[in-house]
Design an enzyme around this catalytic site. Structure first.
Site: not given
Lengths: 307, 307
Positions: B129, B182
């Site tokens: 991740e 992001t």
């Protein structure tokens, strides 16, 4: 029924990560009050025992003001007398004013045949609490009325949630007899907090609510952290961190500032540990020269009651 | 067993007041993956379907990196091949990278006879991740592995709590096909937040955890508020508040930004309402000229699974 005698319990507000919203109710400390119907209309404080200098004038007395708020909503053709045997020291940080505010409205409601539910009673009691603390809050009122752990989700509209808790949960509370002014305890708080700390706080608070639901003592222990308020307000309480580390050393689940202090609460699994915590608190404060009281109490799941 | 086919689900992170800690798992959207033992040592990405431009180099692939983290901990005398049929669009905000990271370690763990528990698998998946999101977090990994609602209490040490939820709870998610970086979604957040807002947030979050425990849909509705992050990040999502107000108008319990966006999630009681929410979302976005997908899904309480 024309007269009722009640026990109005002490409470702990600002429970660690649940600052400003989570409170719980005590069993072994509280005021005794008598509420009596009288032919003369109005609210009358007729007796105050306990040795504290509290006013008899209804409008200046916390129990009187909350009683008046309810009285004016109902407007009965009779009145009420209120006697207060004050056992919770004012200013100790365990809901002394809340107990008075709750006791009068709870007792009147019983004598009137319960026209109001507990949330409605809290609305009236808020008026009395505001007299003492100069702002409307229900952190101590909610646990005193509902018992157990309560979460004040919002003040407007007032919404109170009852959170379950494990059977074997005990509190130990030390009250160092120093004065912490509520105004000072408020002024010391920052207006803004780091987002990262706020996230830690709500992670802990969500975990604490989950832990109370699942009776997970170890998780209660890991969740009882306040990274926002404790670093500031602990400065106002002598030997705060020494008390905290000592009670955790002897087995407490955690500790925090009760209300806005100066009392320090601790939670434990079982009475034996709660008593060990009492000894540990005693040991720390015995050497300070500061007078103090210590209370050990099971969590009181019923709240204010008729005796 | 030398080969296993798995379904690795999409997930919603940053659930309203549970920003950065609360997530839930979807049922109807997810990647299919095949994990296969092979004589040759190492981790090999052998097939990627779905039409997205994802790298085959193990060290550059999210599924590869999490698999490598686990592989290096075990050091077996054989290797693994990974096939990914990617159905969750990368960058959509419903845990596309988390599904890849979870799928490889879950599949390997099954083929190895389950040496690791789900929290340990999350630790490995965090490494994958981190490749995608440039920071170590478990907001999507935890619900993908555990299913249902998960609260990531802390990252170090990693602690994940499984929060129960009502049976009849459905999610509707719209993915507007725009890019929200992001980095931009992070940069837009304030470093500091008003203490009063933080208190509102944890009151809501504690209430939401209580509501999930008690299957109280009305309280879920009253608790699904984010006063901290939504006011900022909603600026990056066109028609955000219009979608939100329309879905609530047709009966949704609430809505929020999924992950760091651009997807918007909504929760509803029952499939019928979740479908009405889908129609309401469709209506708002149909007139924008922006392409979009909408998913309706029951909350998936089992998480990643063998198919």
């Amino acid at each position: 029924m024309n007269e009722i005698k009640i026990f109005s319990p002490a409470t702990v507000a600002n429970v660690a990560c649940g600052f400003d919203v989570l409170g719980f109710c005590l069993d072994s400390v509280g005021d005794d009050m008598v509420i009596r119907k009288t032919d003369k209309k109005g609210i009358f404080i007729t007796k105050i025992e306990g040795g504290f200098d509290l006013p008899y004038e209804t409008e200046l007395n916390v129990a009187g003001v909350s009683a008046l708020a309810m009285y004016e909503a109902i407007k009965p053709d009779f009145g009420f007398e209120i006697e207060i045997n004050k056992k919770i020291k004012p200013g100790s940080g365990i809901g002394s004013s809340a107990a008075s505010a709750v006791g009068s409205v709870f007792g009147m409601n019983e004598l009137l045949g319960r026209p109001y539910n507990k949330t409605q009673l809290t609305e009236f009691a808020v008026k009395g609490e505001a007299l003492a603390s100069k702002c409307e809050h229900a952190d101590n009122l909610a646990p005193a009325l509902f018992g157990g752990f309560t979460l004040v989700k919002s003040m407007s509209p007032l919404e109170i949630l009852q959170i379950p808790s494990p059977n074997d949960l005990y509190a130990t509370i030390i009250h160092p007899q120093i004065e912490v002014k509520t105004s000072e305890a408020r002024a010391i708080l920052p207006k803004e907090v780091p987002l990262s700390h706020a996230i830690t706080q709500w992670a802990n608070f969500g975990s604490l609510i989950h832990a109370l639901h699942t009776s997970d003592f170890e998780l209660i222990k890991r969740s009882l952290n306040d990274v926002i308020v404790e670093p500031y307000r602990s400065q106002l309480i002598p030997h705060y961190y020494e008390v905290k580390s000592e009670v955790i050393r002897v087995g407490a689940l955690g500790a925090g500032i009760s209300g806005s202090g100066p009392s320090i609460f601790s939670l434990s699994k079982g009475l034996e540990t709660a008593n060990n915590v009492k000894d540990a608190m005693h040991k720390v404060y015995a050497k300070t020269g500061i007078n103090f009281d210590i209370h050990v109490s099971k969590i009181n799941t019923s709240g204010v009651k008729i005796i």
